[in-house]
Design an enzyme around this catalytic site. Sequence first.
Site, PDB file in Angstrom:
ATOM      1  NE  ARG A 190      -4.299   3.821  -1.477  1.00 57.99           N
ATOM      2  CZ  ARG A 190      -3.708   4.952  -1.144  1.00 57.99           C
ATOM      3  NH1 ARG A 190      -2.428   4.960  -0.793  1.00 57.99           N
ATOM      4  NH2 ARG A 190      -4.367   6.091  -1.152  1.00 57.99           N
ATOM      5  CD  GLU A 245      -5.880   2.366   2.534  1.00 62.63           C
ATOM      6  OE1 GLU A 245      -6.394   3.308   1.896  1.00 62.63           O
ATOM      7  OE2 GLU A 245      -4.716   2.395   2.972  1.00 62.63           O
ATOM      8  NE  ARG A 276      -2.108  15.304  -1.735  1.00 59.75           N
ATOM      9  CZ  ARG A 276      -2.622  14.079  -1.741  1.00 59.75           C
ATOM     10  NH1 ARG A 276      -3.634  13.780  -2.517  1.00 59.75           N
ATOM     11  NH2 ARG A 276      -2.127  13.149  -0.945  1.00 59.75           N
ATOM     12  CG  ASN A 294      -1.853   1.125   1.310  1.00 59.96           C
ATOM     13  OD1 ASN A 294      -1.774   2.072   0.541  1.00 59.96           O
ATOM     14  ND2 ASN A 294      -2.760   1.080   2.273  1.00 59.96           N
ATOM     15  CG  HIS A 333      -8.188   8.464   0.809  1.00 58.17           C
ATOM     16  ND1 HIS A 333      -8.313   9.811   1.042  1.00 58.17           N
ATOM     17  CD2 HIS A 333      -6.859   8.213   0.723  1.00 58.17           C
ATOM     18  CE1 HIS A 333      -7.104  10.367   1.087  1.00 58.17           C
ATOM     19  NE2 HIS A 333      -6.213   9.411   0.893  1.00 58.17           N
TER      20      HIS A 333
END
Length: 387
Positions: free
Chosen positions: A78, A373, A226, A7, A167
């Site tokens: 991922r 995840e 960001r 991931n 996500h």
Amino acid sequence: MRVLALNCGSSSVKSALIDTAHGRRLQEMHVENIGSDHARLHAGNEVRELRQGIDLPGAVDELLAAYRSAAPEAVVHRIVHGGEKFRETLRLDDAVLGEIEQLNHLAPLHNPPALAAIHRARAALPDIPHFAEFDTAFHSTLPAHAREYALPADVRRRFGIRRFGFHGINHAHVARSVAGYLKSDGLRIVSCHLGNGASVTAIEGGRSVDTSMGMTPLEGLVMGTRAGDVDPGVLLQLRREGHLDADELDDLLNKRSGLKGLAGTNDMREIERRAGAGDQDCELAIAMYVHRIRKYIGAYAAEMGGVDVIAFTAGIGEHSALIRRRCSERLEFMGVALDAASNDALKLTNDNPVAIFSAAGSRVHLLAVRADEELAMARATAAALGH
């Protein structure tokens, strides 16, 4: 089945070798602070410093060397952006990788290093199948009014402009975990994935109906590096008056803004420490971070006609009692009541992946959910292989 899940984030890589039949982690490691002078590999209670400036493919090499003797039967990766086409777990080959590479411009912080990591992993483990799980897939259920931008149809069609959301692997995991924990389906959930990348998703009856990220992972919340939501006129001003070209704007928005631009660091632990000592830049960073999250929580509650659960997940959502508390404040009008002691004492583990921190009588459940995840990816891969 033993599936190795890799991931890759924008500044970290998590990994786990998972026994999919029992949902158990046979091994688990992660690397943090990739690209800095303080990259570290965590394996159980052991922490090892990695070479200065190590990049993501180099970090993957370190992890693969440790997993090779465990003989994984498949690897799943991922991928942040799957575009219009990729909406399900997919076996990787050269042709598929070429198509994914065409989407690099939509997720410039994530897709290129993830692809580089895939190439390293396929070279190191060439005799087992490699799969991709796409972060955008869960949001394929967005209704048109939440998916489209108010631009002319010919412009949207010509350039493939629409909202995709991200996500999704973890937001889907949160929805399943919350439904299982509360033993209830059909819930209206606001899922807050708060890490270096951050997004909020409105989930109704297990389906994504709106989400804060858009065509790229730039839209929405204040994030580690960001900016999140910015008036497009600001970018036009910077282009015209600041003489910034597209690459310079890309670098500004993706790598030099957000918490890092506000406080000089994207480490929320450091920001909280400095804010506690009176640093005004860090105080402002936290206030802006929380303000944006609360705006989305309120908007999505209105969109769904109410909310049953607000769930916090990922690095900051799981570990920062301060951020969970601040995000839950001023929501009393929605029926939210926080149990401060439960929030402060909250600790998630593999054995206890969900915890409640709302007070008795709260009409809205406040939950923290351990991001997993890797388990979701591994189980999807096993299912694709018929296990």
